[in-house]
Structure formats: C-alpha cells, structure tokens
Design a protein around this motif. Structure first.
Motif, PDB file in Angstrom:
ATOM      1  N   GLY A 112       0.838  -1.202   0.000  1.00 46.76           N
ATOM      2  CA  GLY A 112       0.000   0.000   0.000  1.00 46.76           C
ATOM      3  C   GLY A 112       0.866   1.242   0.000  1.00 46.76           C
ATOM      4  N   ASN A 113       0.600   2.129  -0.943  1.00 49.61           N
ATOM      5  CA  ASN A 113       1.302   3.408  -1.011  1.00 49.61           C
ATOM      6  C   ASN A 113       0.309   4.489  -0.586  1.00 49.61           C
ATOM      7  OD1 ASN A 113       2.631   5.740  -1.725  1.00 49.61           O
ATOM      8  ND2 ASN A 113       2.633   5.339  -3.942  1.00 49.61           N
ATOM      9  N   TRP A 114       0.457   4.930   0.640  1.00 50.88           N
ATOM     10  CA  TRP A 114      -0.520   5.884   1.180  1.00 50.88           C
ATOM     11  C   TRP A 114      -0.326   7.302   0.639  1.00 50.88           C
ATOM     12  CZ3 TRP A 114      -1.040   4.675   7.201  1.00 50.88           C
ATOM     13  CH2 TRP A 114      -1.445   3.332   7.349  1.00 50.88           C
ATOM     14  N   LYS A 115       0.788   7.532  -0.015  1.00 56.30           N
ATOM     15  CA  LYS A 115       1.116   8.861  -0.558  1.00 56.30           C
ATOM     16  C   LYS A 115       1.021   9.928   0.544  1.00 56.30           C
ATOM     17  CE  LYS A 115      -0.140   7.209  -5.082  1.00 56.30           C
ATOM     18  NZ  LYS A 115      -0.597   7.508  -6.431  1.00 56.30           N
ATOM     19  N   MET A 116       0.609  11.163   0.203  1.00 57.49           N
ATOM     20  CA  MET A 116       0.580  12.238   1.212  1.00 57.49           C
ATOM     21  C   MET A 116      -0.811  12.304   1.835  1.00 57.49           C
ATOM     22  SD  MET A 116       1.975  16.147   0.766  1.00 57.49           S
ATOM     23  CE  MET A 116       0.521  16.829   0.003  1.00 57.49           C
ATOM     24  N   GLY A 140      11.573   6.177  -7.027  1.00 59.22           N
ATOM     25  CA  GLY A 140      11.303   6.459  -8.435  1.00 59.22           C
ATOM     26  C   GLY A 140       9.843   6.408  -8.813  1.00 59.22           C
ATOM     27  N   HIS A 141       8.951   6.624  -7.837  1.00 60.45           N
ATOM     28  CA  HIS A 141       7.529   6.701  -8.188  1.00 60.45           C
ATOM     29  C   HIS A 141       7.347   7.817  -9.224  1.00 60.45           C
ATOM     30  CE1 HIS A 141       3.239   7.389  -7.945  1.00 60.45           C
ATOM     31  NE2 HIS A 141       3.133   6.187  -7.419  1.00 60.45           N
ATOM     32  N   SER A 142       6.403   7.641 -10.138  1.00 60.48           N
ATOM     33  CA  SER A 142       6.253   8.630 -11.225  1.00 60.48           C
ATOM     34  C   SER A 142       5.917  10.015 -10.685  1.00 60.48           C
ATOM     35  CB  SER A 142       5.188   8.179 -12.218  1.00 60.48           C
ATOM     36  OG  SER A 142       3.942   8.074 -11.582  1.00 60.48           O
ATOM     37  N   TYR A 173       5.665  -1.952 -11.938  1.00 63.62           N
ATOM     38  CA  TYR A 173       5.267  -1.337 -13.212  1.00 63.62           C
ATOM     39  C   TYR A 173       3.978  -0.563 -12.988  1.00 63.62           C
ATOM     40  CZ  TYR A 173       3.070  -0.764 -17.742  1.00 63.62           C
ATOM     41  OH  TYR A 173       2.419  -0.221 -18.832  1.00 63.62           O
ATOM     42  N   GLU A 174       4.062   0.745 -13.120  1.00 62.93           N
ATOM     43  CA  GLU A 174       2.893   1.603 -12.919  1.00 62.93           C
ATOM     44  C   GLU A 174       2.753   2.563 -14.096  1.00 62.93           C
ATOM     45  OE1 GLU A 174       2.004   1.882  -8.363  1.00 62.93           O
ATOM     46  OE2 GLU A 174       3.338   3.487  -8.959  1.00 62.93           O
ATOM     47  N   PRO A 175       1.882   2.244 -15.052  1.00 65.26           N
ATOM     48  CA  PRO A 175       1.670   3.193 -16.144  1.00 65.26           C
ATOM     49  C   PRO A 175       1.176   4.515 -15.555  1.00 65.26           C
ATOM     50  CG  PRO A 175       0.388   1.151 -16.463  1.00 65.26           C
ATOM     51  CD  PRO A 175       0.960   1.099 -15.091  1.00 65.26           C
ATOM     52  N   TRP A 199      -0.497   6.925 -16.658  1.00 66.82           N
ATOM     53  CA  TRP A 199      -1.882   7.266 -17.011  1.00 66.82           C
ATOM     54  C   TRP A 199      -2.911   6.394 -16.289  1.00 66.82           C
ATOM     55  CZ3 TRP A 199      -4.261   3.110 -19.322  1.00 66.82           C
ATOM     56  CH2 TRP A 199      -3.407   2.122 -19.829  1.00 66.82           C
ATOM     57  N   ALA A 200      -2.436   5.358 -15.628  1.00 61.68           N
ATOM     58  CA  ALA A 200      -3.356   4.476 -14.893  1.00 61.68           C
ATOM     59  C   ALA A 200      -3.416   4.840 -13.407  1.00 61.68           C
ATOM     60  CB  ALA A 200      -2.932   3.019 -15.060  1.00 61.68           C
ATOM     61  N   ILE A 201      -2.516   5.704 -12.966  1.00 60.42           N
ATOM     62  CA  ILE A 201      -2.448   6.022 -11.534  1.00 60.42           C
ATOM     63  C   ILE A 201      -3.558   6.983 -11.140  1.00 60.42           C
ATOM     64  CG2 ILE A 201      -1.032   7.114  -9.736  1.00 60.42           C
ATOM     65  CD1 ILE A 201       1.435   5.998 -11.189  1.00 60.42           C
ATOM     66  N   GLY A 202      -4.413   6.516 -10.252  1.00 60.30           N
ATOM     67  CA  GLY A 202      -5.474   7.360  -9.710  1.00 60.30           C
ATOM     68  C   GLY A 202      -6.558   7.738 -10.704  1.00 60.30           C
ATOM     69  N   THR A 203      -6.592   7.100 -11.858  1.00 58.88           N
ATOM     70  CA  THR A 203      -7.538   7.494 -12.910  1.00 58.88           C
ATOM     71  C   THR A 203      -8.692   6.516 -13.082  1.00 58.88           C
ATOM     72  OG1 THR A 203      -6.260   6.260 -14.546  1.00 58.88           O
ATOM     73  CG2 THR A 203      -5.718   8.596 -14.280  1.00 58.88           C
ATOM     74  N   GLY A 234       0.975  -1.739 -10.662  1.00 61.42           N
ATOM     75  CA  GLY A 234       0.303  -0.673  -9.918  1.00 61.42           C
ATOM     76  C   GLY A 234      -0.399   0.277 -10.874  1.00 61.42           C
ATOM     77  N   GLY A 235      -1.475   0.874 -10.413  1.00 58.80           N
ATOM     78  CA  GLY A 235      -2.247   1.803 -11.237  1.00 58.80           C
ATOM     79  C   GLY A 235      -3.699   1.380 -11.237  1.00 58.80           C
ATOM     80  N   SER A 236      -4.487   2.063 -10.356  1.00 64.33           N
ATOM     81  CA  SER A 236      -5.933   1.789 -10.259  1.00 64.33           C
ATOM     82  C   SER A 236      -6.263   0.334  -9.947  1.00 64.33           C
ATOM     83  CB  SER A 236      -6.662   2.254 -11.526  1.00 64.33           C
ATOM     84  OG  SER A 236      -6.570   3.664 -11.638  1.00 64.33           O
ATOM     85  N   VAL A 237      -5.440  -0.310  -9.112  1.00 66.10           N
ATOM     86  CA  VAL A 237      -5.791  -1.660  -8.654  1.00 66.10           C
ATOM     87  C   VAL A 237      -6.919  -1.524  -7.625  1.00 66.10           C
ATOM     88  CG1 VAL A 237      -5.012  -3.747  -7.475  1.00 66.10           C
ATOM     89  CG2 VAL A 237      -3.470  -2.563  -9.047  1.00 66.10           C
ATOM     90  N   ILE A 272      -0.525  -0.494  -4.460  1.00 69.99           N
ATOM     91  CA  ILE A 272      -1.875   0.063  -4.452  1.00 69.99           C
ATOM     92  C   ILE A 272      -1.873   1.444  -3.804  1.00 69.99           C
ATOM     93  CG2 ILE A 272      -4.248  -0.385  -3.654  1.00 69.99           C
ATOM     94  CD1 ILE A 272      -2.902  -3.383  -3.196  1.00 69.99           C
ATOM     95  N   GLY A 273      -2.428   2.415  -4.497  1.00 68.20           N
ATOM     96  CA  GLY A 273      -2.515   3.766  -3.956  1.00 68.20           C
ATOM     97  C   GLY A 273      -3.857   3.985  -3.281  1.00 68.20           C
ATOM     98  N   GLY A 274      -4.793   4.599  -4.010  1.00 64.37           N
ATOM     99  CA  GLY A 274      -6.092   4.971  -3.447  1.00 64.37           C
ATOM    100  C   GLY A 274      -6.781   3.871  -2.651  1.00 64.37           C
ATOM    101  N   ALA A 275      -6.817   2.671  -3.194  1.00 64.35           N
ATOM    102  CA  ALA A 275      -7.547   1.582  -2.521  1.00 64.35           C
ATOM    103  C   ALA A 275      -6.816   1.064  -1.281  1.00 64.35           C
ATOM    104  CB  ALA A 275      -7.803   0.435  -3.504  1.00 64.35           C
TER     105      ALA A 275
HETATM  106  P1  PGA Z   1      -3.537   4.182  -7.494  1.00 60.17           P
HETATM  107  O1  PGA Z   1      -1.977   4.539  -7.248  1.00 60.17           O
HETATM  108  O2  PGA Z   1      -3.743   2.774  -6.985  1.00 60.17           O
HETATM  109  O3  PGA Z   1      -4.277   5.208  -6.693  1.00 60.17           O
HETATM  110  O4  PGA Z   1      -3.771   4.279  -8.947  1.00 60.17           O
HETATM  111  C1  PGA Z   1      -0.973   3.582  -7.409  1.00 60.17           C
HETATM  112  C2  PGA Z   1       0.372   4.191  -7.111  1.00 60.17           C
HETATM  113  O5  PGA Z   1       0.612   5.334  -7.512  1.00 60.17           O
HETATM  114  O6  PGA Z   1       1.234   3.556  -6.464  1.00 60.17           O
END
Ligand code: PGA
Length: 250
Positions: free
Chosen positions: A5-9, A92-94, A162-164, A166-170, A207-210, A229-232
């Motif tokens: 889990g990547n809780w970000k900020m 190296g997160h995008s 691998y996190e495209p 354009w798939a992150i948080g979208t 990773g990316g909208s999982v 996993i970010g948001g979820a």
């Molecule tokens: P997301 O983020 O699950 O919210 O798309 C993934 C991430 O950036 O690590």
C-alpha cells in the motif's frame, strides 16, 4: 505474492493509526499468505510501526535521500528509515519523477544507499499516456529498468513496480495482455542483467488503479507477482479484499 500500500501524502495521526490497526487485525485474524507492506508518509512511520505490532505487515517509506546524513534540509536518509523500523522504501515513483525531476540515475543511487542501510527497495517504472500512444511503452520501461536498477540488485533486496503513469489514480488500467507484455519485457531486461534464475525470483508488481474488482484478473497474470496500491490502500476493507481476490487467503 506481495500486496503493498502506497498511502502517498494522506493521513493525520489518528487516520494512520486506525488504518494500520485495521490492517494489522485483518492480517492476524485469518491466515493470509501474501507479503504485506504499508508505506505511510514519513510523519506516520513511527506511529504506524507501533500500530502494526505483532502483525506480519512490513513498514515502508515512499522515498529517501542518497546520503546517510548531512546538510540536506528537509530530506530523510535511508539510515533514518531503517532506524524507525522500515523494511522497504519505494523509489522512483512517477509522482517523484514528475514533481521532483528524479532521474533513473538518481533512483539507482538512492537504491544503492537504501540497500547499504539494510532496506529493500520497490523501484517504480512506467510510461506516460503520450509515450504509450507513440508506441514507446516497451522502450521507455526497458530503459527505466536498465538505468534505475542498482548494481547490487538481487531478488532479496529489490522489487520492481510497473505503474503506467496514465493508470495512476484514474480508474483506467491497461488490458491484461498489455500488462503481461510489459512484465515479460521487464523480466527479460532483468534476466540480461542478473541472469535468468535471479530475475525469475525478483518480484514485479503491477500498480495503477488496482481495486478489489480488478485484482483477481491483474494478479493472476503471468509475471505479475503482486500489486502496489494507492487509493484503494487507504481503506482497509479494499486493501484486504484486493489481497483476498489475489488468492492470499488460505
Ligand atoms: P492508485 O496509485 O492505486 O491510486 O492508482 C498507485 C500508485 O501510484 O502507487
């Protein structure tokens, strides 16, 4: 299978502690075979470490500096993260590559410092939408792996995510065959660098909208060894449902 889990900020003290406690008790409650990692912001690392006590959930940070210590105002060193009980650090997160102009060369140096401090690294790569539309996905991702991978990379200390972009948080995700294509290519690049056996053991996360609804399909794919996993990951029920849908419950 790794579920990270990547809780970000996100999260103040009470939120972080609650979320960590919920995850800890869900992991303890049933026998789950995944390797769990949570990566809160720096400010919550100590509190989350305490809240996770007794649960098989590793603590990770979201970035670190290249140096062990010194005159770097506002930065955090890998040795400091290790001291707080971190086992992993995402590099190296995008969002860092974009917001802080981090290059693959810098990511590589950070990873080597992190390994020297006894941390394991989760190194992120991934193409932008423009790069995908231009047919450059494979080239871009291969180059990022080659240039970001630390010289001392082994399956035991390095994970690739691998996190495209354009798939992150979208809410958008690549198709199963697009994910498989990139993961197979990453494995190929790793094989050329590390040999087939070591490359075969190294975890490559998607990773990316999982979400719980797509976890089963994504995590059953060839060469997909887990999810970042970010948001979820900010809702314990979703985070655990992703693990369960990935087949982590015995
Ligand atoms: P997301 O983020 O699950 O919210 O798309 C993934 C991430 O950036 O690590």
């Amino acid at each position: 299978m790794m579920i990270a889990g990547n809780w970000k900020m996100n999260g103040l003290s009470a939120d972080g502690v609650n979320l960590a406690k919920e995850i800890a008790s869900a992991v303890k409650e049933t026998k789950r075979t995944c390797e769990f990692v949570v990566c809160p912001p720096f400010t919550l690392l100590s509190l989350v470490k305490k809240a996770l006590r007794g649960a098989k959930v590793a603590l990770g940070a979201q970035d670190c500096h290249t140096a062990e210590k010194g005159a770097h105002t506002g930065d955090i060193s890998p040795v400091m993260l290790k001291d707080l009980g971190c086992e992993y650090v995402i590099l190296g997160h995008s969002e860092r590559r974009a917001d802080h102009h981090e290059t693959s060369a810098l990511v590589k140096t950070k990873a080597e410092s992190a390994h020297n401090a006894g941390l394991k690294t989760i190194i992120c790569i991934g193409e932008t939408l423009a790069q995908r539309e231009a047919g450059k996905t494979i080239d871009v991702c291969s180059k990022q792996v080659r240039e970001s991978l630390p010289n001392d990379a082994k399956a035991g200390n390095t994970v690739i995510a691998y996190e495209p972009v354009w798939a992150i948080g979208t809410g958008k995700t690549p198709t199963a065959s697009e994910v498989e294509e990139v993961h197979a290519q990453v494995r190929k690049v790793l094989s050329a660098k590390l040999g087939k056996t070591e490359a075969g053991k190294m975890r490559i996360l998607y990773g990316g909208s999982v979400k719980p609804s797509n976890a089963k399909e994504m995590l059953a794919l060839e060469d997909v060894d887990g999810a970042l996993i970010g948001g979820a990951s900010l809702k314990s029920a979703d985070f655990m449902a992703i693990a369960d849908n990935a087949g982590c419950r015995c």
